[in-house]
Design a protein around this motif. Sequence first.
Motif, PDB file in Angstrom:
ATOM      1  N   ARG A 224       0.800  -1.038   0.005  1.00 40.71           N
ATOM      2  CA  ARG A 224       0.245  -0.054  -0.033  1.00 40.71           C
ATOM      3  C   ARG A 224       0.842   1.344  -0.189  1.00 40.71           C
ATOM      4  N   MET A 282      -3.142  -6.067  -6.814  1.00 42.85           N
ATOM      5  CA  MET A 282      -4.287  -5.938  -6.655  1.00 42.85           C
ATOM      6  C   MET A 282      -5.182  -7.316  -5.864  1.00 42.85           C
ATOM      7  N   ILE A 283      -4.678  -8.494  -6.221  1.00 44.85           N
ATOM      8  CA  ILE A 283      -5.339  -9.754  -5.631  1.00 44.85           C
ATOM      9  C   ILE A 283      -4.630  -9.629  -4.299  1.00 44.85           C
ATOM     10  N   GLU A 285      -4.280  -7.163  -2.428  1.00 49.53           N
ATOM     11  CA  GLU A 285      -4.766  -6.302  -1.561  1.00 49.53           C
ATOM     12  C   GLU A 285      -6.407  -6.746  -1.236  1.00 49.53           C
ATOM     13  N   LYS A 286      -6.925  -7.263  -2.498  1.00 51.89           N
ATOM     14  CA  LYS A 286      -8.181  -7.659  -2.078  1.00 51.89           C
ATOM     15  C   LYS A 286      -8.689  -8.727  -1.515  1.00 51.89           C
ATOM     16  N   ARG A 287      -7.539  -9.898  -1.909  1.00 52.40           N
ATOM     17  CA  ARG A 287      -7.886 -11.323  -1.352  1.00 52.40           C
ATOM     18  C   ARG A 287      -6.809 -11.831  -0.484  1.00 52.40           C
ATOM     19  N   ARG A 366     -11.701 -14.079 -10.532  1.00 58.21           N
ATOM     20  CA  ARG A 366     -10.716 -13.101 -11.116  1.00 58.21           C
ATOM     21  C   ARG A 366      -9.565 -13.240 -10.817  1.00 58.21           C
ATOM     22  N   GLU A 367      -9.006 -13.825  -9.617  1.00 60.27           N
ATOM     23  CA  GLU A 367      -7.874 -14.022  -9.033  1.00 60.27           C
ATOM     24  C   GLU A 367      -7.182 -14.994  -9.879  1.00 60.27           C
ATOM     25  N   TRP A 432     -14.832 -11.853  -8.174  1.00 63.76           N
ATOM     26  CA  TRP A 432     -13.883 -12.371  -7.446  1.00 63.76           C
ATOM     27  C   TRP A 432     -14.280 -13.602  -6.553  1.00 63.76           C
ATOM     28  N   ASN A 512     -14.548   5.108  -9.022  1.00 67.01           N
ATOM     29  CA  ASN A 512     -13.779   4.013  -9.113  1.00 67.01           C
ATOM     30  C   ASN A 512     -12.614   4.110 -10.162  1.00 67.01           C
ATOM     31  N   ARG A 515     -10.326   1.160 -11.470  1.00 66.22           N
ATOM     32  CA  ARG A 515     -10.870   0.241 -12.391  1.00 66.22           C
ATOM     33  C   ARG A 515     -11.208   0.829 -13.553  1.00 66.22           C
ATOM     34  N   ASN A 667     -10.178   5.492   0.820  1.00 65.83           N
ATOM     35  CA  ASN A 667     -11.326   4.360   0.880  1.00 65.83           C
ATOM     36  C   ASN A 667     -12.151   4.487  -0.204  1.00 65.83           C
TER      37      ASN A 667
END
Lengths: 668, 159
Positions: A224, A282-283, A285-287, A366-367, A432, A512, A515, A667
């Motif tokens: 981050r 991104m993966i 961070e998200k997952r 997605r991942e 996701w 967004n 994206r 955020n």
Amino acid sequence: MFIDFGFGILVLTLAVTLFSIAAALYGFYTGSPRWVESARRAMQLTFPLITLVALALIYLLVSGHYEVQFVYSVTSNEMPLYLKITALWGGQEGSLILWAWLLAVFTSAVTLRKWDRDQELLPWVIIVTAITLAFFLALVIFFENPFARWWILPDNTPVAAMFQPSGAVPAFPNNGEGLNPLLRHPGMIIHPPMLYLGFVAFVIPYAFAIAALVTGRTDDRWLRLTRRWTLIAWLFLSIGLVLGARWAYDVLGWGGYWGWDPVEIAAFMPWLTGTAFLHSVMIQEKRGLFKQWNMILVILTYSLVLFGTFLTRSGVLSSVHAFAQSAIGPMFFSFIGVTFITSLVLLFHRWKDLTATIEMKSMLSREALFLLNNLLFIGVLIICFWGVVSPLISELATGQKITVGPPFYERATSPLWGALMLLMGVAPLSAWGKSTFTTLGKALWKPALLAALTPLMLAALGMRNWVALLGFTLVALVIFVSLHEYWRGARARQKAQGEGFLTALARLAARNRRRYGGYIIHISMVIMAIGILGIEIFQTETQRNMAIGDQVELAGYTVRYDSLAQFPYSDGRFVTRAVMSVFKAGEFVDEIYPRYDLYPGGQPMTIPGVRSTLVDDLYVVLVNWENVSATQTPFKIYHNPLVNWLWIGSGIFILGYLLAAWPQKENG
Amino acid sequence: MRLKFILGGVAILAAIVFLIATSMNASAEYFLTVDEVQARQSEIVGRNLRISGAVIGDTISYEPDSLTLTFVIAHIPGGNREIEAQGGLALVLHEAVTDPTRTRLTVVYIGPKPDLLQDEAQAIVTGQLGDDGIFYADELLLKCPTRYEEALPEQALEN
């Protein structure tokens, strides 16, 4: 005086950098924040110091101190002021100074931020950047000194050295060799700094990654913190690559923009790992997946950046043959080797901590598709790397040196590029966690149907090349999918918020950014692909010896050779310039002026005459040849369909990037 | 699930290896010296070759209408190291051209005649060897060591 001043400050900077490393290490192991603070201040000091060094060197360049060997080799009295300044990166020594200066700028910027929450990472960020900086400073001081002077030895041979060899007398040439004419082009003035900005900015994410590994803070905090750095590095690297391509197209006169030269590939390889990294973070961070993989990518990128600097540092003319003779070769290889292996050892040490807590569930999620994207980028990387090292490997293994040319790279990478385009079309639609063929099909069928019309249309227009048909279909798929996503998102907002369609569209993108900016970047990439497919598959060429009045036909164009002028120009070059009329379907459409300039010292520069439209470029080269005469002038004529879209796509890329990376509250 | 991913990864890796191998076969260029060309003539006809040699000035002939360029190159060692050991490129080229016992190879190239094509230049030609023992080049690169020498010129010595 400026010579000794510059060199003295350079040595002082190295001392400060070494102190910074020692202080940060001591501070880290004794847990003393005062020493870390001292290391941080020392690192911040390197920025003004190297600025002084660069200014001293620029002063020497501008004022024509040809007794300095570097100044002698890149400037001359005839050069205008702006070229004398930018000659700083026209040679190896100066470009290493530029590299070090950029690193000092970035390191100062990064150490100036508030560190409260991340205090434990600070010493190691300093250590990693400082070691890198110290390496470059040491290279400059001990091997590629830009302040070295000319001396005449007692036996009357000239030698370049910093300090007076015994018995030697200083030499004061009154003019220099001048910058290589090929580098006297606007594209060449900004291309190297852009590339270097990209290269150097990747050092920062690497430093944070290593800091995370050493300190054991292996959550995604380091990611981050460095997201912006990664994006900046990627932007500048991309711009640098495109500018290089444009420069090749405008100045080199071989009808193309990319020749798969080892130097080009060296700059391209960190872009490949960087792009893969940009997606896979991104993966994480998200997952929370791919933690080890991201470390590998950032380590690889750093090593490839060093490798790229090493191969490209001396500008266009360095080739595989040139660097073997340079003294810095072994130093570079050792440094790359040591940092690479140390990084991997650290990574394996923390391997368990980085294991993901969840597993991937679906091949279509997605991942999973992001993973596939990464593997494809790495595939291209492996092919490129193999191509660059194959002469070395084949010679070691069989004693027979084998090289590969552009056809190798084109054949081997094109299926992967196709697959990447397909992914750009499909992956944004998958969810996701879990996706199935049904959910994916539902989202995909409308744009896919539209895309399927493309090859039918093109075939009806007479296109029969199946690679091109497939390529353009994928281009259409990506564009339709991306636009459909915009449309779908805006419609949903319109319904939910009761906004007008345009308002909804603007707010959607603004909320967004990553994206929707990303979609525009995807569109820009396939628009560039239109240009690449056009020139790679449909380029035609012919060559002819022409007399004035002769005509030649190519791809529906008729080119008439009208006149030839040969004259000396004020800066010493000798210009040979032809005037040609271009006709299409019998109508006069344009006049073009292919020419070549011969610089003193025999270095030629070929500038094509180009008529450029959205549909195609007609690109005429007056072939550089001594005995050119009005009755016998050799021309090469290229027809490059669609190539303009390559440059248009680059423009759209920057717009998409700005949307994606524009600062936004966390955020968002 | 894990197995599926591993299988997928292996499949991709195999595809990349396959791509590299087939593309290598189709487009690899073999570096040879003129001596090696002579020695292995029969096995290398039709393959992509890259050959380096010294240009013999008297043999250069050019047919402007058909853009046909013909010249002869003489054998020089292949490696940079050997060339350095024998006194540098300029000397090696000079000796190659003046030594009548060296192996020689006739090269045909279609295209405009480059400036740098002159006596004692190093030519690097890429193309194929024909059945007739003549080398048909698609690409012609030239290096003139004397031309770009990086030494301090006379005027500096005088000062």
